[in-house]
Design an enzyme around this catalytic site. Structure first.
Site, PDB file in Angstrom:
ATOM      1  N   HIS A 130       1.862   4.518  -2.821  1.00 49.76           N
ATOM      2  CA  HIS A 130       2.027   5.960  -2.588  1.00 49.76           C
ATOM      3  C   HIS A 130       3.408   6.414  -3.044  1.00 49.76           C
ATOM      4  CE1 HIS A 130      -1.619   6.962  -0.423  1.00 49.76           C
ATOM      5  NE2 HIS A 130      -1.432   6.025   0.494  1.00 49.76           N
ATOM      6  N   HIS A 182       0.836  -1.201   0.000  1.00 51.13           N
ATOM      7  CA  HIS A 182       0.000   0.000   0.000  1.00 51.13           C
ATOM      8  C   HIS A 182       0.874   1.256   0.000  1.00 51.13           C
ATOM      9  CE1 HIS A 182      -3.714   2.261   1.196  1.00 51.13           C
ATOM     10  NE2 HIS A 182      -2.807   3.080   1.720  1.00 51.13           N
ATOM     11  N   GLU A 183       1.809   1.317   0.919  1.00 51.75           N
ATOM     12  CA  GLU A 183       2.670   2.498   1.015  1.00 51.75           C
ATOM     13  C   GLU A 183       3.617   2.597  -0.181  1.00 51.75           C
ATOM     14  OE1 GLU A 183       1.648   4.552   3.014  1.00 51.75           O
ATOM     15  OE2 GLU A 183       0.461   3.245   4.315  1.00 51.75           O
ATOM     16  N   GLU A 213      -4.317   8.122  -2.908  1.00 51.18           N
ATOM     17  CA  GLU A 213      -4.822   6.847  -2.404  1.00 51.18           C
ATOM     18  C   GLU A 213      -5.153   5.891  -3.537  1.00 51.18           C
ATOM     19  OE1 GLU A 213      -5.449   4.448   0.955  1.00 51.18           O
ATOM     20  OE2 GLU A 213      -4.547   6.439   0.700  1.00 51.18           O
TER      21      GLU A 213
END
Length: 506
Positions: free
Chosen positions: A266, A262-263, A301
């Site tokens: 980003h 997830h990160e 996101e």
């Protein structure tokens, strides 16, 4: 000449904001607990200095002259857009007293320490006084910023320009209409095998595997690193230093893995910004006073959710990469197949923790928080009543009885840092991810890459259509350029419906 001088002033603002981010990263990863009070003052000082530099007489004079200098350029010219963004930001900050900015920064730093202790002890009462101050400051900010219909609209403007309480209602209604029947139907189905994810996974192996998978999708370690924190986050100090964090549970490997993916999503956004935009308005949120290349929190996101879910939780990903997982965890995964692993990491099981929620139930956590924040800001909900309201909504949406504050109202870091107005971004990001992935997947090279473990074609598509532009375009402008239409929930709904209908034989 005036335009160049203005850009150098913005560059200095960006430098100060990156310095703040470094101090915040340290506070959330390595700083000893005793440093929070003085760190709060350091961050507050930098916030005031940054704001003062941006709205200074000198910068405003440069802006006036730069506007005249670029006036004859086409409306879409880079220089003209940059100057317009500086004007918008200065007007915004002049409406907010510097003292309010200072208070918010200091309260945010101190709030993190109070929240962390309250969460560790599962005691919301410890957090009430500082959260009440945070809400009061945000109400004051909303009045300074201005709004036409709802004070919460003013706060969302900082994170997702254009979204309002009114515009979110039909989006949320459509998602509830489409997803609640799926959640209910799955509740009556047999769950996939899951036991192997809760075996003992040494933290050092988890760190290595999470880093390997992050690199697999394109995270550049020459410009990044992975650290441990209580609540996962990504932060960039220009595109040349973009760091990610995750958290480790020795008895649940999936949390660290998908937290890192997830990160990393980003981070790919920030690492992909056009180098020419470094230290410019297109790599600086001048309204939110944050050094970031993402055009909105929702757009940002979209990248984390795309790489975590559409890629990292796909059957194709694990058909290719499961042998790698078995190399890292030969004992834990020796009796597991790639198909079993894929089904386990996509299990739909309503839970209490947003960041660990499955794809299908995730947005219910977001809608709950967004409604609560709007109530806090318009005064229809008091801080002291938060646990009761929170627990009732979790029961309504997910059928669960919240056992304690740590698993309920205290689980998120956002309010501790003073952030109110951001939660809608998570669902907007999900919707954007579905829309972007649907369009990208029509490209044969991308589809073939996903099935063979080559993620460069998809990353290149995202760089071309999203990352490289930084903050040049508005969110919906990006979507129209990339997909031909503005925000549309139907591809996301179709993705979830098809995926979970197949998984649970609905």
């Amino acid at each position: 000449m005036s335009y160049a001088q203005l850009m150098e002033s913005v560059g200095k603002v960006n430098d100060l904001l990156n310095t703040q981010s470094i101090l915040s990263w340290d506070a959330r990863t390595m700083m000893p607990h005793g440093g929070h009070e003085t760190r709060g003052k350091q961050l507050a000082t930098l916030s005031v200095l940054t704001r003062d530099l941006l709205v200074s007489t000198e910068t405003r004079s440069q802006l006036d002259k730069a506007e005249a200098e670029v006036a004859a350029l086409p409306d879409g010219a880079v220089e003209k857009v940059m100057v317009a963004q500086v004007r918008e930001a200065i007007d915004y900050h002049l409406a907010i007293p510097a003292e309010l900015t200072r208070k918010r920064a200091e309260l945010g730093s101190n709030g993190h320490a109070v929240w962390a202790k309250a969460r560790a002890e599962s005691d919301f009462s410890q957090f009430i006084p500082i959260l009440e101050q945070t809400v009061a400051l945000n109400r004051e900010m909303a009045e300074c910023i201005g709004y036409s219909a709802h004070p919460y609209d003013a706060l969302m403007y900082r994170f997702e320009p254009g979204e309002t309480v009114a515009s979110l209602k039909p989006l949320f209604a459509r998602l509830r209409e489409a997803l609640m029947p799926l959640v209910k139907a799955i509740g009556e189905r047999e769950q996939p095998r899951f036991d192997f994810l809760e075996r003992h996974y040494p933290v050092d192996q988890q760190h290595a595997f999470a880093l390997a998978m992050s690199q697999k999708v394109g995270y550049d370690l020459n410009r990044g690193r992975l650290d441990t924190t209580l609540h996962p986050f990504e932060v960039s100090f220009t595109r040349n230093d973009v760091r990610i964090t995750t958290r480790f549970n020795p008895n649940y490997m999936a949390a660290s893995l998908f937290g890192a993916l997830h990160e990393a999503g980003h981070a790919l956004y920030e690492q992909g910004v056009n180098p020419a935009y470094t230290r410019t308005p297109f790599a600086t949120d001048l309204v939110g006073l944050y050094a970031v290349g993402g055009v909105s929190f929702g757009a940002h996101e979209s990248q984390s959710r795309l790489w975590e879910n559409h890629v990292g939780r796909s059957r194709e990903f694990w058909e290719v990469n499961f042998p790698e997982a078995q190399k890292f965890y030969p004992d834990q995964l020796s009796d597991v197949t790639a198909e079993e692993f894929f089904r386990a990491v996509n299990r739909c099981k309503p839970g209490f923790i947003r960041v660990e929620a499955d794809e299908l139930t995730y947005d219910f956590h977001v809608m709950l928080r967004t409604d609560i924040e709007a109530g806090l800001i318009d005064g229809s909900l008091a801080v002291k009543d938060l646990p009761e309201v929170w627990n009732a909504k979790i029961k309504e949406y997910l059928g669960l009885d919240v056992p304690n504050d740590a698993n309920g109202v205290l689980q998120d870091v956002h309010w501790s840092s003073g952030q109110i107005g951001t939660f809608c971004n998570y669902t907007i990001g999900n919707v954007m991810a579905g829309q972007l992935f649907e369009t990208a997947s029509k490209d044969a090279a991308i589809a073939n890459g996903l099935s063979t473990g080559d993620y460069e074609p998809l990353r290149a598509y995202m760089i071309e259509n999203v990352h490289q532009h930084g903050r040049r375009y508005m969110r919906d402008e990006l979507l129209v350029k990339a997909t031909g239409r503005k925000l549309d929930p139907e591809p996301y709904i179709a993705h979830l419906t098809a995926k979970y209908s197949e998984l649970y034989n609905l």
